[in-house]
Enzyme design. Structure first.
Site, PDB file in Angstrom:
ATOM      1  N   GLU B  64       0.802  -1.231   0.000  1.00  4.25           N
ATOM      2  CA  GLU B  64       0.000   0.000   0.000  1.00  4.25           C
ATOM      3  C   GLU B  64       0.835   1.280   0.000  1.00  4.25           C
ATOM      4  O   GLU B  64       0.533   2.201  -0.773  1.00  4.25           O
ATOM      5  CB  GLU B  64      -0.989  -0.004   1.177  1.00  4.25           C
ATOM      6  CG  GLU B  64      -2.180  -0.937   0.992  1.00  4.25           C
ATOM      7  CD  GLU B  64      -1.852  -2.402   1.229  1.00  4.25           C
ATOM      8  OE1 GLU B  64      -0.720  -2.680   1.674  1.00  4.25           O
ATOM      9  OE2 GLU B  64      -2.708  -3.260   0.977  1.00  4.25           O
ATOM     10  N   HIS B 133     -10.151  -5.880   9.282  1.00  5.22           N
ATOM     11  CA  HIS B 133     -10.698  -5.609   7.947  1.00  5.22           C
ATOM     12  C   HIS B 133     -11.967  -4.769   7.983  1.00  5.22           C
ATOM     13  O   HIS B 133     -12.680  -4.698   6.998  1.00  5.22           O
ATOM     14  CB  HIS B 133     -11.029  -6.915   7.217  1.00  5.22           C
ATOM     15  CG  HIS B 133      -9.829  -7.710   6.805  1.00  5.22           C
ATOM     16  ND1 HIS B 133      -8.979  -8.288   7.696  1.00  5.22           N
ATOM     17  CD2 HIS B 133      -9.353  -8.020   5.567  1.00  5.22           C
ATOM     18  CE1 HIS B 133      -8.021  -8.936   7.034  1.00  5.22           C
ATOM     19  NE2 HIS B 133      -8.217  -8.783   5.749  1.00  5.22           N
TER      20      HIS B 133
END
Ligand SMILES: Cc1ncc(C[n+]2csc(CCOP(=O)(O)OP(=O)(O)O)c2C)c(N)n1
Ligand SMILES: [Mg+2]
Lengths: 368, 328
Positions: B64, B133
């Site tokens: 990321e 998540h």
């Protein structure tokens, strides 16, 4: 365990490599006699490079003085001792076409790329005449129009941006090359490894130049890197990688041209570890270098001074006389003085400007 | 003239907007994890690789910070990247790139450079994806000057706000609560349908209490208003839509009418962006208020796995009704 590091053998080995690369310290003039100036298309160019080097040195010295006078604030890092690296690599670029990005040791690049030195100095002094109208300062100098993309303060954080500049060139099918400078300390950052992987995966035309000046602030190379041969950072990604000299301008010019040409035609990334040395403290706020290195070590390294080396070449090869060189130095000093005075006359930004440029088209909530 | 519309899910509206923006401008490209061959974890980019090819639809390694940084660098040269975060919880890795780099570039360069990019992805709980998540990240980004943050609730807004995001010259965080992907709505048949930022929408008019929220919580608020109406409590539902810029005018106007406000958000109650909205109402509408401004936020715990516990964490109709009854 030695006093200086956990692995004396590694340290000695590294020293040896540095020594070899930087030539024979005892006979700088003898080396200069043999300098391969014929490789240059025009040996007279050396005069221009000499002028550039003197100018950068004087500019940085003036910055140090201005910092002590309180005319420059915050963190400021000079490039003294490392000049041959930026000059040599910049010479291999196509002006107003190629991209350059670096960390906070960012004064010389815009100066070499044709930025208005007054605007650079004014930025460093936080004035409205600065390139970013005083919003960036010494660590965040940018001249986007000329392809200089800063100017970054998060160690390692700019390296993917460098990858992104190269990505953009490739995406647009333009043959621009990106130089992404980073320090030996930054070479440990995770995001740098992520970037190397993508640069290789996507064949990005970027050259990562690890400026190994032997220190990350006060932490010497062998205290921060498990493998001090930083050029190997490219190997796991099959990126062509080399360890090069960063002190001898003639060598740098040659290497840079060869590698920039390679990257432009082959459209592949490249990594180099450039050996140089930070002559001054980490930044202007670093005022006790003896905490991490000895005076003897500094003295030995000052003999590697890229400016002394270049002078020796110019003298030994009869390109410039000592008098001419002195005159050039004096001229540069006066020029820097003028630049400083003009920048100092530039006003500070207006208070209302604080809200400008947060967004392109709106202001944030106003007031405390 | 009212343009024709088509019924689409939030997800399909988003994909339509994405497709049309890619067709409109070659500077636009998409990068992210598993968005191409795998079709996107939440299927937003389904079919895109076949349609646009590898130059425009770029599967990245799982890095990321790295790919966000590459997108930022590309954006500085004028390209318009769209970065998909597989979930916004993973964007935490890229916080340095987003908050320390993208958000500050226009400012640090004194306006020389812009960062016209969009970072989009699911933010908040899907179903039993548990603690790592399910995080709502919009409050963190809305906290940071230099970023715009939008969180539409309806298919039409997904369509119009996504297009506006791609065409914006600033870094935009486009928030998709996983719970809204399947919600259907009428979407205008207009490739240039743009929903401007900084305009809240009144989705239901009422005179007793303002229910203020964004993204999926707007639908919770609508359902709660429906329930409360049965008891004669008339709620106004304000869909904030855009957190930065925030349309305080519409919010205040509603509060000045109802004199009561409940701010509903899925993010952790403590320090979430709903708290900022509540504070602004308290500061600027004090004389108009007949009751304290109330927050109804997610429980201050990591998201648990067990469905019963997960549901406990997310504000629902019952929770909103409870808060309304506290002040009415
Ligand atoms: C992420 C981050 N951590 C720490 C710092 C503080 N810091 C600034 S420069 C520096 C040393 C970096 O050394 P190097 O990469 O070798 O570059 P050099 O200063 O030698 O040019 C450190 C630790 C920072 N700016 N960013
Ligand atoms: Mg260093």
């Amino acid at each position: 365990m030695s006093e200086l590091g956990p692995d004396e053998a590694a340290r000695q080995k590294r020293k040896q490599i540095v020594w070899q690369l930087s030539g024979d310290h005892r006979g700088i003039n003898a080396v200069a006699k043999q300098a391969n100036i014929e490789q240059l298309e025009n040996p007279r160019d050396l005069e221009k490079f000499f002028r550039d080097m003197v100018f950068i040195r004087k500019f940085e010295e003036k910055c140090n003085v201005a910092y002590r006078l309180g005319k420059i604030g915050g963190y400021m890092h000079t490039y003294i001792g490392m000049e041959a690296t930026a000059i040599g690599w910049n010479a291999a670029l196509r002006p107003n076409w190629d991209y350059v990005i670096t960390a906070y040791r960012d004064h010389p690049q815009p100066l070499l790329m044709g930025s208005d030195p007054i605007a650079v100095m004014a930025e460093i002094m936080g004035r409205s005449g600065g390139l970013s109208r005083g919003k960036g300062g010494s660590m965040h100098v940018y001249d986007i129009e000329r392809g200089f993309f800063g100017g970054w303060g998060i160690v390692g954080g700019h390296t993917p941006l460098g990858g992104g500049l190269a990505f953009a060139a490739k995406y647009r099918k333009e043959d621009r090359v990106t130089l992404c400078y980073l320090g030996d300390g930054a070479a440990n950052a995770g995001v740098f490894f992520e970037t190397l992987n993508m640069a290789a995966l996507w064949d990005l035309p970027v050259i990562f130049i690890i400026e190994n000046n032997e220190f990350a602030m006060g932490t010497r190379l062998e205290y921060h890197a498990a493998d001090t041969e930083l050029w190997k950072r490219g190997a796991p990604f099959n990126i062509k990688s080399e360890r090069l000299d960063g002190m001898d301008l003639l060598t740098v010019l040659q290497d840079a041209k060869r590698i920039v040409d390679y990257v432009r035609t082959e459209q592949k990334p490249y990594l180099v570890e450039v050996m140089n040395y930070r002559f001054s403290g980490h930044g202007a706020a670093d005022n006790d270098r003896q905490l991490y290195r000895t005076k003897e070590e500094e003295e030995a390294n000052y003999k590697r001074d890229p400016l002394l080396r270049l002078k020796a070449v110019l003298r030994e090869r009869n390109i410039l006389s000592d008098e001419t060189m002195e005159a050039i130095e004096e001229e540069a000093e006066n020029r820097v003085e003028d630049i400083y005075e003009t920048a100092d006359a530039s006003p500070f930004p207006e208070p209302h400007e604080v809200y400008m440029n947060v967004y392109t088209d709106m202001e944030p909530e106003v007031g405390h | 003239m009212i343009a024709a519309t088509t019924e689409l899910s939030f997800r399909d509206a988003l994909r339509k907007a994405l497709t049309e923006e890619l067709e409109r401008d070659d500077n636009v490209f998409v990068m992210g994890e598993d968005i191409g061959r795998y079709q996107g974890t939440f299927r937003v980019t389904e079919g895109m690789l076949t349609k646009f090819g590898e130059r425009r639809i770029i599967d990245t390694p799982i890095v990321e910070p790295g790919f966000t940084g590459i997108a930022i660098g590309a954006a500085m040269t004028g390209l318009r990247p769209i970065v998909e975060m597989m979930t916004m919880s993973f964007s935490i890795l890229a916080l340095d790139q987003i908050m320390n780099h993208a958000a500050k570039i226009h400012y640090m360069t004194g306006g020389q450079a812009t960062v016209p990019m969009v970072i989009r992805g699911p933010s908040g709980a899907a179903k039993q994806l548990s603690a790592q998540h399910s995080h709502s990240m919009e409050g963190w980004y809305a906290h940071c000057p230099g970023l715009k943050v939008v969180a539409p609730a309806t298919a039409a807004d997904a369509y119009g706000m996504f297009k506006a995001s791609v065409r914006d010259d600033n870094p935009v965080i486009f928030v998709e609560n996983p719970g809204v992907y399947t919600i259907k709505g009428q979407v205008p048949d207009d490739v240039n349908y743009l929903v401007p930022f900084g305009k809240a929408a009144i989705l239901r008019e009422g005179k007793d209490v303002s229910l203020i929220g964004y993204s999926r919580m707007t639908h919770v608020n609508l359902a709660a208003a429906e329930e409360l109406a049965k008891d004669g409590i008339d709620c106004e539902v304000v869909d904030v839509r855009s957190l930065t810029p925030l349309d305080t005018e519409t919010i205040y106007e509603s509060v000045r009418k109802t004199h009561r406000a409940v701010v509903v958000y899925e993010d952790w109650k403590n320090g979430g962006y709903g708290g900022e909205i509540a504070a602004r109402i308290g500061e600027d509408c004090f004389d108009d208020l007949d009751a304290p401004v109330v927050r109804c936020g997610g429980l201050n715990v990591p998201m648990p796995y067990a469905r019963v516990l997960e549901l406990e964490c997310i504000p629902d109709v019952k929770d909103v009704i409870e808060k309304v009854r506290k002040i009415r």
